[in-house]
Design a protein around this motif. Structure first.
Motif, PDB file in Angstrom:
ATOM      1  N   GLU A 167       7.753   5.114   1.321  1.00  0.00           N
ATOM      2  CA  GLU A 167       6.983   4.854   0.680  1.00  0.00           C
ATOM      3  C   GLU A 167       5.495   4.261   0.566  1.00  0.00           C
ATOM      4  O   GLU A 167       4.430   3.627   0.186  1.00  0.00           O
ATOM      5  N   VAL A 168       6.188   2.804   1.422  1.00  0.00           N
ATOM      6  CA  VAL A 168       4.970   1.805   1.813  1.00  0.00           C
ATOM      7  C   VAL A 168       4.615   1.895   3.112  1.00  0.00           C
ATOM      8  O   VAL A 168       5.775   2.324   4.174  1.00  0.00           O
ATOM      9  N   TRP A 199      -3.401   0.283  -3.214  1.00  0.00           N
ATOM     10  CA  TRP A 199      -2.168  -1.046  -2.975  1.00  0.00           C
ATOM     11  C   TRP A 199      -2.280  -1.575  -4.344  1.00  0.00           C
ATOM     12  O   TRP A 199      -2.772  -1.012  -5.577  1.00  0.00           O
ATOM     13  N   SER A 200      -1.203  -1.890  -4.739  1.00  0.00           N
ATOM     14  CA  SER A 200      -0.249  -1.736  -6.261  1.00  0.00           C
ATOM     15  C   SER A 200       1.353  -3.002  -5.605  1.00  0.00           C
ATOM     16  O   SER A 200       1.014  -3.396  -4.769  1.00  0.00           O
ATOM     17  N   GLU A 224      10.959  -3.380  -0.893  1.00  0.00           N
ATOM     18  CA  GLU A 224       9.771  -2.287  -0.670  1.00  0.00           C
ATOM     19  C   GLU A 224       9.077  -4.183  -0.458  1.00  0.00           C
ATOM     20  O   GLU A 224       7.920  -3.616   0.986  1.00  0.00           O
ATOM     21  N   ARG A 284       1.292  -1.356  -0.045  1.00  0.00           N
ATOM     22  CA  ARG A 284       0.145   0.142  -0.040  1.00  0.00           C
ATOM     23  C   ARG A 284       0.711   1.023  -0.406  1.00  0.00           C
ATOM     24  O   ARG A 284       1.610   1.064   1.407  1.00  0.00           O
ATOM     25  N   ARG A 285       0.342   2.132  -0.788  1.00  0.00           N
ATOM     26  CA  ARG A 285       1.343   3.437  -1.242  1.00  0.00           C
ATOM     27  C   ARG A 285       1.445   4.345  -0.558  1.00  0.00           C
ATOM     28  O   ARG A 285       0.101   4.393  -0.194  1.00  0.00           O
ATOM     29  N   ARG A 286       2.134   4.894   0.561  1.00  0.00           N
ATOM     30  CA  ARG A 286       1.819   5.967   1.584  1.00  0.00           C
ATOM     31  C   ARG A 286       1.081   7.073   0.906  1.00  0.00           C
ATOM     32  O   ARG A 286       0.538   8.284   0.973  1.00  0.00           O
ATOM     33  N   ASP A 287       1.727   7.756  -0.755  1.00  0.00           N
ATOM     34  CA  ASP A 287       1.417   9.091  -1.338  1.00  0.00           C
ATOM     35  C   ASP A 287       0.341   9.060  -2.065  1.00  0.00           C
ATOM     36  O   ASP A 287      -0.499   9.401  -2.035  1.00  0.00           O
ATOM     37  N   GLU A 316      13.269  -3.411  -6.040  1.00  0.00           N
ATOM     38  CA  GLU A 316      11.975  -3.138  -5.776  1.00  0.00           C
ATOM     39  C   GLU A 316      11.356  -3.976  -4.728  1.00  0.00           C
ATOM     40  O   GLU A 316      10.644  -3.238  -3.384  1.00  0.00           O
TER      41      GLU A 316
END
Ligand SMILES: [Zn+2]
Length: 355
Positions: free
Chosen positions: A320-321, A252-253, A277, A245-248, A273
């Motif tokens: 980032e995550v 979810w990706s 990550e 799950r991205r912080r920005d 990555e």
């Protein structure tokens, strides 16, 4: 940092002010008896002002000067200089243009310089002549070797803008400087003599080798991160898929990131990555990949592969995550997926079905 003073070590100061670049041993600090000429590079804003030289504002920014002066000068024994519109204090100055150009090449290759699309960043690059006064320091040797400072570089207590500027027509990737920028720079700094150069690496008198090999971990013109696009992997373990799950944006990706260079194998990016990550260290060879095409030519390649690793034991928090987990195909449809990932998901799942 030792302080070289007249009384402690009566070394003979250089007669030519440029001699201070050699006079200062790494780790030393000394008063400059004469103003020292040098060069710096500065980003130029859309309005024609130079980063660090706050011309055109209603007031000077002595706090910024003081901060870097204090950082670099380690509490010099002299009283703080009077800051003004033409100073940018406590910064590095370089003896000659050739040294500066090779340092800029080094920075560009390492993602720390050529970044025309940085939000609120410069719209063009320039090299300006400066004059240093007050105290000066040479960084200790071990920090120089670590790539912190170029050769023949000193940090100077007070730095004033000189009279010469080389203003680049374009960035190394071909992105042109904005129209009319030269006129706006001239309005802000009427005393500067401005020379236009094709790029910051093509300065008269400095041998031109070639443009630097630009790193990929910078902004792209599309507003997305990654000059050469990005890559990631959808990783399957038994019947579940790993998502982060991205912080920005909270979506979810797949774990993924920017390709570090033009020539990097995107599968290497994807694997690196996944390690960083999501703590996935081994995977199968990819069964294939999908490519998402964005505006302005930005692309993101997603691979399909299996893993036997269990991945993150606890939520990774690398900036980032903010979360990670294993999901079945059905689970995934209930998540708030990154739209770009959602678009290619059916194609990715089809790659798994063949294996
Ligand atoms: Zn200042």
């Amino acid at each position: 940092m030792n302080i070289v003073s007249w009384n402690v070590e009566p070394r003979r100061h250089p007669t030519d002010p440029s001699g201070y670049y050699e006079f200062l041993e790494p780790g030393e600090m000394a008063p400059l008896l004469k103003p020292v000429p040098g060069w710096r590079f500065h980003g130029v804003r859309e309005d024609g002002t130079l980063f660090n030289f706050p011309r055109g504002r209603t007031s000077t920014d002595p706090a910024t000067c003081e901060k870097s002066r204090a950082l670099f000068m380690f509490s010099p024994p002299a009283p703080a200089p009077e800051h003004d519109l033409d100073c940018s204090c406590g910064v590095r100055v370089v003896k000659d243009l050739g040294t500066l150009v090779s340092y800029m090449r080094h920075l560009a290759t390492n993602n720390r310089f050529e970044d025309p699309f940085l939000p609120h960043g410069p719209t063009a690059l320039s090299v300006v002549s400066v004059t240093g006064t007050g105290y000066a320091a040479a960084m200790p040797e071990h920090r120089v070797r670590g790539g912190k400072d170029p050769r023949d570089c000193i940090r100077v207590e007070q730095v004033h803008l000189g009279s010469t500027m080389y203003l680049a027509q374009a960035w190394a990737d071909g992105t042109p400087a904005p129209d009319g920028l030269e006129d706006r720079v001239r309005e802000q700094y009427p005393d500067l003599t401005i020379h236009r150069v094709p790029t910051i690496y093509q300065i008269p008198g400095v041998p031109f080798i070639r443009l630097p090999e630009l790193g990929g971990e910078v902004w792209h013109s599309s507003g997305r991160y990654g000059r050469y696009g990005g890559a990631g992997a959808l990783l399957r373990r038994e019947d579940k898929f790993l998502l982060i799950r991205r912080r920005d944006n909270g979506c979810w990706s797949v774990p993924g990131g920017a390709n570090a260079s033009r020539d990097v194998d995107p599968w290497e990016t994807a694997r690196a990555e996944a390690r960083e990550e999501a703590h996935i260290h081994s995977t199968s060879e990819p069964y294939g990949s999908t490519v998402w095409h964005g505006e302005d030519g930005w692309t993101f390649r997603t691979y399909a592969a299996d893993t036997t690793d269990t991945g993150p034991r606890r939520t990774p928090r690398n900036g980032e995550v903010i979360d990670a987990g294993w999901f079945t195909e059905t689970d995934m449809h209930d998540l708030d997926l990154m739209p770009e990932f959602e678009e290619v998901l059916p194609e990715l799942l089809a790659l798994f079905e063949e294996n």
